[in-house]
Scaffold this motif. Structure first.
Motif, PDB file in Angstrom:
ATOM      1  N   ARG A  13     -12.432   3.341  -9.631  1.00 11.08           N
ATOM      2  CA  ARG A  13     -13.659   2.591  -9.369  1.00 11.08           C
ATOM      3  C   ARG A  13     -14.669   3.961  -9.362  1.00 11.08           C
ATOM      4  NH1 ARG A  13     -14.786  -1.263  -5.324  1.00 11.08           N
ATOM      5  NH2 ARG A  13     -16.421  -1.253  -6.539  1.00 11.08           N
ATOM      6  N   ALA A  14     -15.634   3.952  -9.753  1.00 10.73           N
ATOM      7  CA  ALA A  14     -16.447   5.245 -10.413  1.00 10.73           C
ATOM      8  C   ALA A  14     -17.551   5.395  -9.212  1.00 10.73           C
ATOM      9  CB  ALA A  14     -17.337   5.041 -11.670  1.00 10.73           C
ATOM     10  N   LEU A  15     -17.382   5.766  -7.616  1.00 14.34           N
ATOM     11  CA  LEU A  15     -17.951   5.243  -6.429  1.00 14.34           C
ATOM     12  C   LEU A  15     -18.171   6.966  -6.619  1.00 14.34           C
ATOM     13  CD1 LEU A  15     -15.999   2.348  -4.714  1.00 14.34           C
ATOM     14  CD2 LEU A  15     -18.479   2.290  -6.003  1.00 14.34           C
ATOM     15  N   PRO A  16     -19.141   6.971  -5.300  1.00 13.07           N
ATOM     16  CA  PRO A  16     -19.610   9.010  -5.042  1.00 13.07           C
ATOM     17  C   PRO A  16     -18.330   8.713  -3.956  1.00 13.07           C
ATOM     18  CG  PRO A  16     -21.147   7.321  -4.031  1.00 13.07           C
ATOM     19  CD  PRO A  16     -20.423   6.307  -5.226  1.00 13.07           C
ATOM     20  N   LEU A  17     -18.308   9.720  -3.948  1.00  7.21           N
ATOM     21  CA  LEU A  17     -17.237  10.576  -2.338  1.00  7.21           C
ATOM     22  C   LEU A  17     -16.538   9.317  -1.439  1.00  7.21           C
ATOM     23  CD1 LEU A  17     -14.180  11.982  -2.642  1.00  7.21           C
ATOM     24  CD2 LEU A  17     -15.412  14.076  -1.793  1.00  7.21           C
ATOM     25  N   SER A  18     -18.008   9.604  -1.026  1.00  4.87           N
ATOM     26  CA  SER A  18     -17.711   9.289   0.610  1.00  4.87           C
ATOM     27  C   SER A  18     -17.683   7.569   1.003  1.00  4.87           C
ATOM     28  CB  SER A  18     -18.794   9.438   1.641  1.00  4.87           C
ATOM     29  OG  SER A  18     -20.104   9.148   0.104  1.00  4.87           O
ATOM     30  N   ILE A  19     -17.865   6.834  -0.043  1.00  2.00           N
ATOM     31  CA  ILE A  19     -17.900   5.371  -0.727  1.00  2.00           C
ATOM     32  C   ILE A  19     -16.044   5.342  -0.734  1.00  2.00           C
ATOM     33  CG2 ILE A  19     -18.776   2.966  -1.541  1.00  2.00           C
ATOM     34  CD1 ILE A  19     -20.740   3.823   0.159  1.00  2.00           C
ATOM     35  N   ARG A  20     -15.856   6.310  -1.851  1.00  2.00           N
ATOM     36  CA  ARG A  20     -14.078   6.285  -1.571  1.00  2.00           C
ATOM     37  C   ARG A  20     -13.617   6.477  -0.276  1.00  2.00           C
ATOM     38  NH1 ARG A  20     -12.539   9.418  -6.534  1.00  2.00           N
ATOM     39  NH2 ARG A  20     -15.025  10.563  -6.733  1.00  2.00           N
ATOM     40  N   ARG A  21     -13.740   7.228   0.398  1.00  2.46           N
ATOM     41  CA  ARG A  21     -12.983   7.126   1.879  1.00  2.46           C
ATOM     42  C   ARG A  21     -13.374   6.404   2.291  1.00  2.46           C
ATOM     43  NH1 ARG A  21     -15.000  13.910   2.116  1.00  2.46           N
ATOM     44  NH2 ARG A  21     -13.906  14.245   0.957  1.00  2.46           N
ATOM     45  N   ARG A  22     -14.489   6.026   3.056  1.00  2.00           N
ATOM     46  CA  ARG A  22     -14.214   4.809   3.463  1.00  2.00           C
ATOM     47  C   ARG A  22     -13.826   3.822   3.121  1.00  2.00           C
ATOM     48  NH1 ARG A  22     -19.548   1.324   2.601  1.00  2.00           N
ATOM     49  NH2 ARG A  22     -18.320   0.437   0.662  1.00  2.00           N
ATOM     50  N   ASN A  23     -14.642   3.369   2.070  1.00  2.00           N
ATOM     51  CA  ASN A  23     -12.871   1.891   1.304  1.00  2.00           C
ATOM     52  C   ASN A  23     -11.426   1.795   1.437  1.00  2.00           C
ATOM     53  OD1 ASN A  23     -15.268   0.537   0.397  1.00  2.00           O
ATOM     54  ND2 ASN A  23     -15.508   1.087  -1.845  1.00  2.00           N
ATOM     55  N   ARG A  24     -11.218   3.316   1.213  1.00  2.00           N
ATOM     56  CA  ARG A  24      -9.982   3.792   1.064  1.00  2.00           C
ATOM     57  C   ARG A  24      -9.188   3.907   3.004  1.00  2.00           C
ATOM     58  NH1 ARG A  24      -5.457   6.705  -1.936  1.00  2.00           N
ATOM     59  NH2 ARG A  24      -4.026   7.240  -0.303  1.00  2.00           N
ATOM     60  N   THR A  25     -10.019   3.915   3.699  1.00  2.00           N
ATOM     61  CA  THR A  25      -9.920   3.865   4.838  1.00  2.00           C
ATOM     62  C   THR A  25     -10.164   2.615   5.704  1.00  2.00           C
ATOM     63  OG1 THR A  25     -11.319   6.025   5.210  1.00  2.00           O
ATOM     64  CG2 THR A  25     -10.548   4.641   7.455  1.00  2.00           C
ATOM     65  N   ILE A  26     -10.229   2.012   5.201  1.00  2.00           N
ATOM     66  CA  ILE A  26     -10.570   0.325   4.951  1.00  2.00           C
ATOM     67  C   ILE A  26      -9.723  -0.413   4.769  1.00  2.00           C
ATOM     68  CG2 ILE A  26     -11.573  -2.138   5.200  1.00  2.00           C
ATOM     69  CD1 ILE A  26     -14.715  -0.016   5.191  1.00  2.00           C
ATOM     70  N   GLU A  28      -6.971   0.689   4.278  1.00  2.00           N
ATOM     71  CA  GLU A  28      -5.243   1.333   5.097  1.00  2.00           C
ATOM     72  C   GLU A  28      -4.930   1.101   6.304  1.00  2.00           C
ATOM     73  OE1 GLU A  28      -5.738   5.747   5.118  1.00  2.00           O
ATOM     74  OE2 GLU A  28      -4.871   6.193   3.268  1.00  2.00           O
ATOM     75  N   ASN A  29      -6.263   0.397   6.741  1.00  2.00           N
ATOM     76  CA  ASN A  29      -6.374   0.144   8.371  1.00  2.00           C
ATOM     77  C   ASN A  29      -6.706  -1.426   8.493  1.00  2.00           C
ATOM     78  OD1 ASN A  29      -6.128   2.597  10.140  1.00  2.00           O
ATOM     79  ND2 ASN A  29      -7.629   2.865   8.385  1.00  2.00           N
ATOM     80  N   LEU A  30      -6.148  -2.377   7.485  1.00  2.00           N
ATOM     81  CA  LEU A  30      -6.515  -4.196   7.470  1.00  2.00           C
ATOM     82  C   LEU A  30      -5.068  -3.834   8.521  1.00  2.00           C
ATOM     83  CD1 LEU A  30      -7.440  -4.775   3.624  1.00  2.00           C
ATOM     84  CD2 LEU A  30      -8.817  -5.087   5.504  1.00  2.00           C
ATOM     85  N   GLY A  31      -3.959  -4.283   8.308  1.00  2.00           N
ATOM     86  CA  GLY A  31      -2.891  -4.099   9.499  1.00  2.00           C
ATOM     87  C   GLY A  31      -3.518  -4.426  10.596  1.00  2.00           C
ATOM     88  N   VAL A  32      -4.734  -3.476  11.697  1.00  2.00           N
ATOM     89  CA  VAL A  32      -5.316  -3.568  12.455  1.00  2.00           C
ATOM     90  C   VAL A  32      -6.290  -5.036  12.639  1.00  2.00           C
ATOM     91  CG1 VAL A  32      -7.259  -2.340  13.962  1.00  2.00           C
ATOM     92  CG2 VAL A  32      -5.060  -1.035  13.078  1.00  2.00           C
ATOM     93  N   ALA A  33      -6.824  -5.110  12.063  1.00  2.00           N
ATOM     94  CA  ALA A  33      -7.845  -6.204  11.810  1.00  2.00           C
ATOM     95  C   ALA A  33      -7.177  -7.927  11.349  1.00  2.00           C
ATOM     96  CB  ALA A  33      -8.395  -6.429  10.364  1.00  2.00           C
ATOM     97  N   GLY A  34      -5.815  -8.231  10.777  1.00  2.00           N
ATOM     98  CA  GLY A  34      -4.879  -8.870  11.347  1.00  2.00           C
ATOM     99  C   GLY A  34      -4.068  -9.352  12.401  1.00  2.00           C
ATOM    100  N   MET A  35      -3.610  -7.595  12.955  1.00  2.00           N
ATOM    101  CA  MET A  35      -3.317  -7.511  14.466  1.00  2.00           C
ATOM    102  C   MET A  35      -4.323  -8.563  15.222  1.00  2.00           C
ATOM    103  SD  MET A  35      -2.439  -4.184  16.704  1.00  2.00           S
ATOM    104  CE  MET A  35      -3.851  -4.456  16.607  1.00  2.00           C
TER     105      MET A  35
END
Length: 82
Positions: A13-26, A28-35
């Motif tokens: 996706r053509a997004l700013p780097l900061s948004i891409r980092r935030r989305n990737r971190t989210i 990667e950590n969806l398992g925490v929300a599931g837990m």
């Protein structure tokens, strides 16, 4: 959609780097929300899907507020936010 497929999709996706980092971190950590949702589902009559959605919203807010300078792991911080 599993997390690795979603991460690959986010990188295209053509997004700013900061948004891409935030989305990737989210993603990667969806398992925490599931837990957290599973833990809360055992405590009351709420539906797990609703709890999962609320935990995901807490995860998004937690990622936006996280400051790595404090020395905590992001999963530790997110578990307290979700």
């Amino acid at each position: 959609m599993n997390a690795s497929k979603a991460i690959r999709h986010e990188t295209r996706r053509a997004l700013p780097l900061s948004i891409r980092r935030r989305n990737r971190t989210i993603l990667e950590n969806l398992g925490v929300a599931g837990m957290i949702a599973s833990r809360q589902a055992k405590r009351g009559p709420e539906y797990r899907d609703d709890l999962q959605q609320e935990a995901a919203i807490g995860l998004i807010r937690g990622v936006e507020r996280f400051t790595p300078d404090r020395g905590y792991r992001i999963s530790t911080y997110l578990a307290s936010c979700a």
